[in-house]
Design a protein around this motif. Structure first.
Motif, mmCIF file in Angstrom:
data_model
loop_
_atom_site.group_PDB
_atom_site.id
_atom_site.type_symbol
_atom_site.label_atom_id
_atom_site.label_comp_id
_atom_site.label_asym_id
_atom_site.label_seq_id
_atom_site.Cartn_x
_atom_site.Cartn_y
_atom_site.Cartn_z
ATOM 1 N N ALA A 199 0.900 -1.205 0.166
ATOM 2 C CA ALA A 199 0.044 -0.066 0.065
ATOM 3 C C ALA A 199 0.817 1.326 -0.138
ATOM 4 C CB ALA A 199 -0.876 0.084 1.382
ATOM 5 N N GLU A 200 1.728 1.131 0.733
ATOM 6 C CA GLU A 200 2.801 2.549 0.893
ATOM 7 C C GLU A 200 3.479 2.706 -0.477
ATOM 8 O OE1 GLU A 200 5.129 2.183 4.490
ATOM 9 O OE2 GLU A 200 3.399 2.225 5.643
ATOM 10 N N PRO A 246 -4.644 0.756 2.355
ATOM 11 C CA PRO A 246 -4.604 -0.489 2.386
ATOM 12 C C PRO A 246 -6.060 -1.294 2.543
ATOM 13 C CG PRO A 246 -3.687 0.348 4.520
ATOM 14 C CD PRO A 246 -3.621 1.474 3.371
ATOM 15 N N GLN A 247 -6.853 -0.382 3.048
ATOM 16 C CA GLN A 247 -8.365 -0.830 3.224
ATOM 17 C C GLN A 247 -8.930 -0.959 1.914
ATOM 18 O OE1 GLN A 247 -10.193 1.998 6.085
ATOM 19 N NE2 GLN A 247 -9.137 0.613 7.794
ATOM 20 N N GLN A 248 -8.470 -0.274 0.747
ATOM 21 C CA GLN A 248 -9.023 -0.386 -0.421
ATOM 22 C C GLN A 248 -8.365 -1.535 -1.472
ATOM 23 O OE1 GLN A 248 -8.251 3.769 -1.711
ATOM 24 N NE2 GLN A 248 -10.314 4.313 -1.265
ATOM 25 N N ILE A 249 -7.374 -2.139 -0.934
ATOM 26 C CA ILE A 249 -6.683 -3.472 -1.564
ATOM 27 C C ILE A 249 -7.678 -4.626 -1.259
ATOM 28 C CG2 ILE A 249 -4.836 -4.971 -1.506
ATOM 29 C CD1 ILE A 249 -2.975 -2.640 -1.062
ATOM 30 N N VAL A 293 -5.531 -5.007 -6.989
ATOM 31 C CA VAL A 293 -5.268 -3.598 -7.132
ATOM 32 C C VAL A 293 -5.567 -3.024 -8.332
ATOM 33 C CG1 VAL A 293 -3.416 -3.454 -5.422
ATOM 34 C CG2 VAL A 293 -2.809 -4.202 -7.553
ATOM 35 N N PRO A 294 -5.699 -1.547 -8.688
ATOM 36 C CA PRO A 294 -5.484 -1.277 -10.254
ATOM 37 C C PRO A 294 -4.552 -1.467 -10.982
ATOM 38 C CG PRO A 294 -6.544 0.598 -8.579
ATOM 39 C CD PRO A 294 -5.758 -0.663 -7.753
ATOM 40 N N LEU A 295 -4.580 -1.856 -12.063
ATOM 41 C CA LEU A 295 -3.597 -2.098 -13.072
ATOM 42 C C LEU A 295 -2.404 -0.974 -12.690
ATOM 43 C CD1 LEU A 295 -2.567 -4.366 -15.064
ATOM 44 C CD2 LEU A 295 -3.399 -2.756 -16.864
ATOM 45 N N GLN A 296 -2.629 0.061 -12.871
ATOM 46 C CA GLN A 296 -1.496 1.278 -12.619
ATOM 47 C C GLN A 296 -0.919 1.193 -11.623
ATOM 48 O OE1 GLN A 296 -4.433 4.540 -13.774
ATOM 49 N NE2 GLN A 296 -3.691 5.677 -11.965
#
Length: 336
Positions: free
Chosen positions: A172-173, A179-182, A196-199
């Motif tokens: 996340a960092e 991290p809550q959005q992963i 996670v988003p591809l980017q």
């Protein structure tokens, strides 16, 4: 997730027989989205492309120094290896050095990816072991990391294990996401895997390639991981495997890792550029021409590299091994 754009065509004779759709994102180490085909924001499970970042737990736990792990063993911790003799021996070495047993692994057993190694194992009558699992190096590394951190090893795959929480927060960092959005689910080997988003995946690899832009606490570890993978590419994949051939073709320049279901992430080490690919239907055969086209579009002349030609323009062969078609990328402005 949308299907994206046409990335790869499969021909039979002069006709297009199949089309693979998907997404490609190119990101700089400072976080800029440089190019995209399809949807760079598409959420993807990183699968085994996550392994270099899962290895942060091993490096930053002090386990490498404590147990005397070699650079080759660090590369194996990032691997989806072929189950060849050198891979099995190295995974066993990692367990022995950390005082663990093969029974401590929780990755399960499967036949080696390498066809010759698989045939030899079946002919020998020896049982397939967890050491043959392509993820055995990663799991041996996780066990060693947990031991070095003074944590339990019987539940090292639990999403709430301190080691797994450390890995989540590190990703996340470095990837600049909450991290809550992963999305955290379970990979094929039983370890947590992140959506996670591809980017974001491309950014992770950009910072693996150029840790200068990562949070300072992770820079040394990312540098060690990138160099171990590139210098010991035979441990990351194996004989004639794409990642091994790619990194051996570009020493000290490319660090890359394939994942299941049509995922790939790579970093260009001297430029701090990250590239992430997702093939919508998960087809393995479409990954390689897509990745190589992305490199070509970044000015890296992979078309001049004979070792990569079979991956850029793969032949479609019939049972008699006669070429009846080909597999090639169709997106972007250049052809390989």
């Amino acid at each position: 997730m949308s299907h994206g754009i046409e990335l790869v065509h499969v021909t039979r004779g002069k006709s297009t027989e199949s089309i693979h759709m998907g997404h490609v994102a190119v990101v700089s180490a400072d976080g800029r989205l440089l190019r995209a085909w399809g949807d760079a924001r598409a959420n993807v499970f990183a699968r085994s492309s996550l392994k270099p970042f899962q290895a942060l737990g091993l490096v930053m736990s002090g386990a490498i120094e404590k147990y005397g792990f070699t650079e080759q063993e660090l590369a194996l911790a990032c691997a989806s290896h072929s189950g060849e003799k050198q891979h099995v021996a190295l995974a066993w070495s990692m367990l022995q050095k950390s005082g663990a047993r093969e029974e401590d692994l929780q990755c399960g057993a499967h036949l080696p990816y390498n066809e010759l190694a698989s045939r030899e194992l079946l002919k020998s009558g020896v049982d397939v072991r967890q050491l043959h699992n392509n993820c055995s190096g990663k799991h041996a590394g996780m066990i060693a990391a947990a031991k070095a951190r003074g944590e339990s090893t019987d539940d090292y795959l639990d999403k709430d294990h301190p080691l797994q929480r450390f890995i989540l927060n590190a990703v996340a960092e470095i990837g600049e996401v909450n991290p809550q959005q992963i999305e955290v689910e379970t990979d094929g080997c039983g370890a947590p895997v992140f959506g996670v988003p591809l980017q974001t995946l491309a950014l992770l690899f950009a910072r693996l390639a150029n840790p200068e832009y990562a949070p300072q606490i992770y820079r040394d570890a990312l540098t060690k991981i990138a160099h171990a993978m590139n210098r010991h590419a035979e441990m990351v994949g194996g004989t004639n495997r794409f990642d091994t051939v790619l990194m051996n073709t570009f020493p000290e320049r490319i660090v890359g890792k394939e994942g299941a279901e049509g995922v790939h992430g790579l970093g260009i080490m001297n430029e701090g550029i990250g590239i992430a690919v997702k093939i919508a239907d998960g087809a393995k055969r479409a990954i390689y021409p897509t990745v190589l086209r992305a490199l070509e579009l970044q000015g890296i002349r992979v078309s001049d590299c004979a070792a990569l030609t079979p991956f850029a323009n793969a032949a479609v062969k019939n049972v008699a091994q006669r070429t009846v078609g080909e597999i090639f990328a169709v997106y972007g402005e250049v052809s390989i």
